[in-house]
Design a protein around this motif. Structure first.
Motif, short mmCIF file in Angstrom:
data_model
loop_
_atom_site.label_atom_id
_atom_site.label_comp_id
_atom_site.label_asym_id
_atom_site.label_seq_id
_atom_site.Cartn_x
_atom_site.Cartn_y
_atom_site.Cartn_z
N ASP A 116 0.87 -1.17 0.00
CA ASP A 116 0.00 0.00 0.00
C ASP A 116 0.91 1.23 0.00
O ASP A 116 1.45 1.61 1.04
CB ASP A 116 -0.91 -0.01 1.23
CG ASP A 116 -1.93 1.12 1.24
OD1 ASP A 116 -1.69 2.15 0.57
OD2 ASP A 116 -2.95 0.99 1.93
N ALA A 119 0.00 4.26 2.32
CA ALA A 119 0.23 4.03 3.75
C ALA A 119 1.69 3.73 4.07
O ALA A 119 2.07 3.65 5.24
CB ALA A 119 -0.64 2.88 4.24
N LEU A 121 3.14 0.82 3.36
CA LEU A 121 3.11 -0.56 3.83
C LEU A 121 3.89 -1.45 2.86
O LEU A 121 3.57 -1.48 1.66
CB LEU A 121 1.67 -1.04 3.97
CG LEU A 121 1.46 -2.43 4.58
CD1 LEU A 121 1.92 -2.46 6.03
CD2 LEU A 121 -0.01 -2.82 4.48
N TYR A 122 4.90 -2.16 3.36
CA TYR A 122 5.77 -3.00 2.55
C TYR A 122 5.84 -4.40 3.12
O TYR A 122 5.53 -4.64 4.29
CB TYR A 122 7.18 -2.42 2.50
CG TYR A 122 7.34 -1.17 1.66
CD1 TYR A 122 7.91 -1.24 0.39
CD2 TYR A 122 6.93 0.07 2.14
CE1 TYR A 122 8.08 -0.09 -0.38
CE2 TYR A 122 7.10 1.22 1.38
CZ TYR A 122 7.68 1.13 0.12
OH TYR A 122 7.84 2.26 -0.64
N VAL A 246 -1.07 -4.23 12.22
CA VAL A 246 -0.12 -3.33 11.56
C VAL A 246 -0.90 -2.17 10.96
O VAL A 246 -1.10 -2.06 9.75
CB VAL A 246 0.72 -4.07 10.50
CG1 VAL A 246 1.79 -3.14 9.90
CG2 VAL A 246 1.40 -5.29 11.09
N ASP A 247 -1.35 -1.26 11.83
CA ASP A 247 -2.21 -0.17 11.39
C ASP A 247 -1.67 1.19 11.79
O ASP A 247 -2.36 2.19 11.69
CB ASP A 247 -3.62 -0.36 11.94
CG ASP A 247 -3.65 -0.48 13.46
OD1 ASP A 247 -2.57 -0.39 14.09
OD2 ASP A 247 -4.74 -0.67 14.02
N GLU A 248 -0.42 1.24 12.27
CA GLU A 248 0.20 2.49 12.68
C GLU A 248 1.64 2.52 12.18
O GLU A 248 2.31 1.48 12.12
CB GLU A 248 0.17 2.62 14.21
CG GLU A 248 0.60 3.98 14.71
CD GLU A 248 0.35 4.13 16.20
OE1 GLU A 248 1.18 3.60 16.98
OE2 GLU A 248 -0.63 4.78 16.59
N VAL A 249 2.12 3.69 11.83
CA VAL A 249 3.49 3.82 11.33
C VAL A 249 4.48 3.27 12.36
O VAL A 249 4.39 3.56 13.56
CB VAL A 249 3.81 5.30 11.02
CG1 VAL A 249 5.30 5.47 10.70
CG2 VAL A 249 2.97 5.79 9.85
N TRP A 252 5.21 -3.66 12.85
CA TRP A 252 5.61 -4.75 11.96
C TRP A 252 5.03 -6.08 12.44
O TRP A 252 4.69 -6.25 13.61
CB TRP A 252 7.13 -4.87 11.88
CG TRP A 252 7.79 -5.19 13.19
CD1 TRP A 252 8.24 -4.32 14.13
CD2 TRP A 252 8.05 -6.51 13.73
NE1 TRP A 252 8.78 -4.98 15.21
CE2 TRP A 252 8.68 -6.33 14.98
CE3 TRP A 252 7.84 -7.80 13.26
CZ2 TRP A 252 9.09 -7.40 15.78
CZ3 TRP A 252 8.22 -8.88 14.04
CH2 TRP A 252 8.84 -8.67 15.29
N ARG A 262 6.04 -7.90 7.33
CA ARG A 262 5.22 -6.76 6.90
C ARG A 262 5.52 -5.58 7.83
O ARG A 262 5.49 -5.72 9.04
CB ARG A 262 3.74 -7.12 6.97
CG ARG A 262 2.81 -5.99 6.57
CD ARG A 262 1.36 -6.46 6.58
NE ARG A 262 1.14 -7.52 5.58
CZ ARG A 262 -0.04 -8.03 5.30
NH1 ARG A 262 -1.13 -7.61 5.95
NH2 ARG A 262 -0.16 -8.98 4.39
N ARG A 264 4.85 -1.23 8.31
CA ARG A 264 4.26 0.05 7.90
C ARG A 264 5.31 1.14 8.16
O ARG A 264 5.41 1.67 9.27
CB ARG A 264 2.96 0.33 8.66
CG ARG A 264 2.20 1.56 8.15
CD ARG A 264 0.90 1.73 8.90
NE ARG A 264 -0.08 0.73 8.54
CZ ARG A 264 -1.06 0.88 7.64
NH1 ARG A 264 -1.18 2.02 7.00
NH2 ARG A 264 -1.91 -0.08 7.40
N GLY A 266 5.39 4.04 6.63
CA GLY A 266 4.79 5.36 6.54
C GLY A 266 4.96 5.98 5.16
O GLY A 266 5.81 5.58 4.38
#
Length: 626
Positions: A116, A119, A121-122, A246-249, A252, A262, A264, A266
């Protein structure tokens, strides 16, 4: 004889100097170097073999100088009796002049795929081996959790526990929220209570009208429920380890079944342009002698150590008492049930760890496990670490040891004790970053320990602990220890029932706590209502002298509780800040525990903490002969 040494000098790697032999090593490059600075050996293993050959060849000191760069390990770098120096001619591993080498147990993660872009997200393949930390350019990221936050909160609060059924009780609405995000993922629940910290894999779950009961999937599940039901009420808790969290910068999640990681990062952060690492090796430097052949006269100086691993909580769960000590299981040296040190030693004398940078340890920074004596931990910078900064004499902290050795001023096997260890001029900070009842220095039943002029700050739990559970007024050989001149600030930031300096029980004859400055201990809104003290003598502590300490802006200046007795408090000064919420206000005494001139107080405050060039004893001074 002169011809023999000349021939050896021609064939041994490195360069001969007036003071001995120096071998240079680099982390990468073409092989075939001769050990000179211009043509170094490659890798620590090659340097160790060359150093051993040099030690066998002659009586002079041998130095391995590490050139700059990162020395990535696949397994522990182990030194033993073959790596011993001699009196006046130590074996030294050091940073080469002007260089900043780093020994790392970390693995670099590459090959990132965008999940994403908006976001940040990697995802990447990080392998199927477990790990519990991820670092972005050396900074610790957050293991995915709910509710979002960090080691300091925010949290939810338990309703309590069903101790007989070995289950936690939480509000139903919070469980529904977790399940909506996590689905059927395997979860970890973590909670704190006073001096304890728990991390359990979620087992059987029973949903009721007014609570949800959560079992702990662990072979040691009983260790999680050693207290009565009401002990658990209102303890702060959270969940970890689900992709849906995993919904905040900065969060992982790693799936060990697929190996996918996974993160995030940012918006606008491309991980391909940064260093992303995960830990792989639990112990980076292992100094291991035997009782018959200890490692002697070994110096480690100026080297960076970072990124060690410890995965027992993921595999078996983890219930711990103060300073991240497991309630359950053996303390075997070769096993990993007990939190290991990034640098670890056993059966060594005249071992020096000096001026090293130790960070991102998966458990503890430096750990002298057993029988490490007449040794120094000097001038290091330690932190962040996930558990403790320094731990001394792990083996004597066990119930098994006490049952086998029996009480006595030295124990029935005094040769197995760590004696005359000095810890000075270290900066120890940000311990307990995942196991939040970790602290800066934990010393079990030690003798002749010197903790002198260190700076300790920013911890969720206590700064220094001397002694361990003795089971009453017993003598387990913990004596003649000195804790002096340390500056301890901003500890006890999350838990309670601890302090800046804490002792745990038993006879501690000859132990002195003096001229320390302890400041700014503030009770967290997530902690309980047990004691938080500048100096705290607890649980049968006897025969400790506490004198000339300055304690500023803490809930309780000092005290002896829980049947501690026969201790001496003299000339200590307790002060409150004139303006507690101001910027660096001048301290003014509002409550005088002992009436002394303010100039004397200010002198103690001025002298505490790190003192460049200071040495608390003559180099090589020992409590017992070599």
């Amino acid at each position: 004889m002169k011809l023999r040494f000349l021939l050896l000098a021609l064939v041994l790697p490195g360069i001969s100097t007036a003071g001995g032999r120096e071998i240079f090593v680099a982390p990468a490059g073409a092989g075939g170097g001769d050990g000179s600075r211009g043509r170094p050996l490659v890798g620590l293993g090659a340097a160790r073999e060359a150093a051993r050959a040099a030690l066998r060849a002659g009586p002079g000191p041998v130095t391995v100088s590490l050139l700059g760069g990162t020395y990535r390990l696949e397994e522990s770098f182990r030194l033993d009796a073959r790596d011993s120096g001699r009196p006046g001619a130590p074996m030294t591993y050091r940073a080469a002049p002007g260089e900043k080498p780093v020994v790392s147990g970390g693995k670099v993660v590459t090959g990132w795929r965008v999940l994403d872009a908006a976001a940040g997200l990697y995802e990447a393949d990080a392998g199927k081996a477990r790990f519990r930390q991820v670092y972005l350019d050396g900074a610790l990221l957050t293991r995915a959790r709910h509710p979002n936050g960090g080691w300091h909160g925010p949290f939810w609060r338990l309703k309590g526990a069903d101790v007989k059924g070995r289950r936690l009780l939480i509000p139903p609405e919070q469980w529904r929220e977790v399940r909506a995000l996590a689905g059927n993922a395997t979860l970890e629940v973590a909670w704190n209570g006073h001096w304890t910290h728990y991390r359990g894999r979620v087992g059987a779950v029973e949903e009721g009208a007014d609570h949800v009961a959560i079992g702990i999937d662990s072979p040691e599940e009983a260790a999680f429920f050693l207290k009565p039901n009401d002990y658990f009420a209102s303890f702060p808790f959270h969940f970890e380890d689900a992709a849906g969290f995993v919904d905040e910068v900065g969060e992982w999640y790693h799936d060990p079944r697929s190996g996918r990681l996974r993160v995030r990062f940012g918006p606008g952060v491309d991980p391909a342009k940064h260093l992303v690492e995960v830990p792989g090796v639990p112990v980076l430097l292992d100094v291991v002698g035997t009782l018959a052949e200890p490692v002697r006269h070994l110096e480690i100086r100026g080297i960076g150590f970072e990124c060690s691993n410890w995965t027992r909580p993921s595999e078996r769960s983890f219930a711990s008492t103060q300073f991240a000590q497991p309630y359950d299981g053996p303390r075997g040296y070769e096993g990993m049930d007990y939190p290991p040190g990034m640098i670890r030693g056993r059966h060594a004398t005249k071992l020096g760890i000096r001026e090293c940078r130790i960070r991102n340890a998966g458990a503890t920074g430096i750990q002298f496990w057993q029988d490490v004596s007449d040794s120094d931990i000097e001038g290091n910078d330690i932190g962040p670490v996930m558990a403790n900064g320094i731990e001394i004499e792990v083996e004597t902290g066990t119930t098994r040891f006490m049952q086998e050795e029996g009480p006595g001023t030295s124990g029935s096997q005094p040769e197995l004790r760590s004696v005359n260890v000095a810890i000075w001029n270290n900066r120890i900070h940000e311990c307990g970053r995942q196991y939040v009842n970790g602290g800066a220095i934990l010393a079990h039943f030690v003798r002749g320990l010197l903790v002198d002029h260190n700076e300790i700050h920013d911890l969720p739990y206590s700064g220094i602990q001397i002694g361990n559970q003795p089971g009453g007024y017993k003598d387990w050989g913990c004596r003649d220890n000195r804790v002096r001149g340390n500056r301890i600030e901003r500890v006890m930031q999350l838990l309670d029932d601890g302090g800046g300096i804490y002792t745990l029980g038993g006879q501690q004859r000859g132990t002195v706590i003096e001229e320390n400055v302890i400041a700014d201990l503030r009770r967290s809104p997530w902690t309980g209502d047990f004691w938080i003290s500048g100096i705290y003598l607890d649980n049968f502590t006897q025969f400790v002298t506490v004198r000339r300490n300055v304690i500023v802006n803490v809930p309780t200046f000092y005290g002896a509780v829980n049947r501690a007795k026969d201790n001496t408090f003299v000339e200590n000064e307790g002060m409150l800040w004139a303006a507690p919420d101001g910027e660096n206000p001048r301290p003014k005494p509002q409550r005088m525990v002992a009436f002394r001139a303010m100039a004397q107080v200010e002198e103690v405050m001025k002298r505490a903490g790190i003192r460049p060039g200071y040495h608390p004893r003559a180099p090589g001074e020992a409590a017992r002969p070599d």
